[in-house]
Design an enzyme around this catalytic site. Sequence first.
Site, short mmCIF file in Angstrom:
data_model
loop_
_atom_site.label_atom_id
_atom_site.label_comp_id
_atom_site.label_asym_id
_atom_site.label_seq_id
_atom_site.Cartn_x
_atom_site.Cartn_y
_atom_site.Cartn_z
N TYR A 60 5.27 -6.54 71.49
CA TYR A 60 5.20 -7.16 72.62
C TYR A 60 4.00 -7.56 73.00
O TYR A 60 4.62 -9.23 73.64
CB TYR A 60 6.31 -7.12 73.59
CG TYR A 60 7.62 -8.14 73.98
CD1 TYR A 60 7.45 -8.93 72.84
CD2 TYR A 60 7.21 -8.29 74.82
CE1 TYR A 60 8.82 -9.74 72.97
CE2 TYR A 60 8.22 -8.91 75.93
CZ TYR A 60 9.15 -10.40 75.01
OH TYR A 60 9.88 -11.32 75.51
N TRP A 69 2.15 -7.33 76.08
CA TRP A 69 2.15 -6.78 77.36
C TRP A 69 0.96 -5.83 77.42
O TRP A 69 0.53 -5.27 78.57
CB TRP A 69 3.41 -7.34 78.05
CG TRP A 69 3.66 -8.46 78.06
CD1 TRP A 69 5.29 -8.80 78.06
CD2 TRP A 69 3.29 -9.60 78.96
NE1 TRP A 69 5.59 -10.36 78.33
CE2 TRP A 69 4.08 -10.36 79.45
CE3 TRP A 69 2.28 -9.65 79.99
CZ2 TRP A 69 4.50 -11.81 79.79
CZ3 TRP A 69 2.39 -10.83 80.88
CH2 TRP A 69 3.09 -11.82 80.56
#
Length: 775
Positions: free
Chosen positions: A117, A119
Amino acid sequence: MTETPHGDAEGFRPHTSHWGVFSARMRDGTLEVKPHAGDPDPNGIIDNFPAALRHRARIAQPMVRRGWLERGPGPDSRRGRDEFVPVSWERALDLLAGELTRVRDQHGPGAVFGGSYGWASAGRFHHAQSQVHRFLNMAMGGYVRSVNSYSSGASSVLVPHILGTYEDLTKRNVSWEQIAEYSEVVIAFGGMALKNSMVAGGSISQHVERGAMERAAARGCRFVLVGPLRSDLPVEAGAEWVANIPGTDTAMMLAMVHTLVTEGLHDQAFLDRYTEGWPIFLRYLLGETDGQPKDAAWAAPICGIPAEEIAALARSLHGKRALVVVAHSLQRAEHGEQPVWMGAVLAAVLGQYGLPGGGYGYALGAIGYYGRRYNAVPVPTLSQGRNKVADFIPVARIADMLLNPGTTYRYNGQTRTYPDIKLVYWAGGNPFHHHQDLNRLRQAFARVDTLVVHELAWTATARHADIVLPATMTLEREDIGASSNDPLMVPMHPIAAPYGEARDDYAIFSELAGRMGVGQVFTEGRTARQWIEHLYERTRAALAEMGRPAPSFAEFWRSEGITLPQMEDDGGELRRFRIDPVADPLPTPSGRIEIFSSTIDGFGDADCPGHPVWLPRQEVPQGDTPLFLVANQPATRLHSQLDFGGHSTGAKHRGREVARMHPQDAAARGVADGDIIRLFNERGSCLAAVRVTDGVRPGVVQLPTGAWYDPADPEEERSLCVHGNPNVLTRDVGTSSLAQGCTGQLTTVEVERFEGNLPPIQAFEPPGALPMAAE
């Protein structure tokens, strides 16, 4: 290339994170951190690092799920319940290379989903998403990807149709500097919570939001918070709180526009010159198309706000340098496109677009790099190569894809088909944090042949994997920290040795690529350090071309960081459009602000028509679930990262995440402050501690996301989460046929006081493991 480790006089060395620049040192075996000296409002999340660095939740060596090792790849309901077998790196990589080759050769790259994702780290080279996608492109020929984000799934699809470039709207439009200097009134639907703007993609050296709001308020700027949670604006803003019913912002904005129009307080000249489709929308607003004027009397019972208060708020905006803000949170719900679109209409009616500190500040405060200047030079970026697989899914539809291969769905005017995924490769992400209806997600992951995870700790995603490869924490490797919207580029020095046998993603993928015959293609013959130097050169060369100081890599590496030049705060596309809409039209089909979109109208999807409308929610408090649950972002960690760190665990109560509810709702259920409560609905249940406070609207309970999923009995299909993960309760449905975004912000629940013995929390305990497998 090696150097003497850089550090200040006390031995602290620079590093950075998504939640702030900091420096750190190891002293007597203990990690110490301190925030960047130039940060006016440092983020306490850096205090998660010391306890997390050597926590028992860390993964020490490669692991393979017992069932996969014994029976081979294939669908398996034992994922998340099975034991793990430790193996050597050689065995793990051999097994994985063999499985990747099998899937590629038998099913093709379109049977691989590349998760991650984005992050995982503020470092620009050890960026897990870039690393895994680069590897899959080069070793597999591509992969099925996801588009958009859980945070902005609805708005990022809608905005290009109605306002133009999404990034320009959020990053180059209205800045915190403008608010501090020019705004007269800021009406924030969903607020601008500092816990959100404290984090950013990449690095962040200065948290300026609190100070900007404080300066604006001292100058006389009026802040109005519309939302069910009083904490969604800081006390420094001195905000008025309008505590509406969750999910009713569109109705409230419609009523405000109705008041402005019927009382002649709107900017008709602006609407005529700069917008498209106003007459069509106006007929809906006045009730000519459906017999219902969208006035304040109509909106009042929907919103839970008196009609006169709605009308008075609308009138108070007239003639002011007004800024309309709509938070990401509003579009993370059913029909999430509508409040984003309606906020744009409200701002247009006020005629303030393009003026400093006025107009529409969509999602301002939702993340740290919104409302800031762009750097004038590029920051280091790792090329991901070319993905030869065209297929994709909206990011929040992963469970739908895995459960329903071959079925069709609507997205942005297209009818698309879900691919048949055999292997999921996840590095740098935890879908058991950000996805909804976790019991459904467990069923979805049970369908694939193989789930591969790189992870530094035993998250629920790692526990559901077949092959688990231990990854280093950011403090255990070197990198460059930078963001396109922050001026400080930071040398990220390694502070500690890797935990156990952990390796960085690049080292793992380099060895895998070698086994699959593409080692040279993937590495280009560079070590990790050589890559970091190579990526730095792009920024150095750009500085030199501008005639700015351009230190060598060695000079940069010995520094505390270098300050990059930034662009002017010029208001971007919307400012240019206001100055001359003919010479600088917006990149929309009409070149103007589209109050009515013939494109969206032409899609023919009833759940997102051609202009903003009020669409009632399907799920509302009633019967067995009489309360709204607001599942928002946490304040003590980024998403679920380092939930086992000291700052995060220190904010829990009796080891559980803390929910907040109004005294009226607590008293009705015999609940007292500090009790353990059970939140439940038809999808699942979880435990949480409770804080009783009048800072939430009656009828609302708030529980932040990010507590690691911890089922009391993993063998049960809908086991109680004892730790407080609200995504066992949220619905896994899309915002609409237009965007298919995440709807995890709002759901409905009931709450009761938990009686009996509290189940132990196992979230941070390593799963059961068997003896080391024979090679």
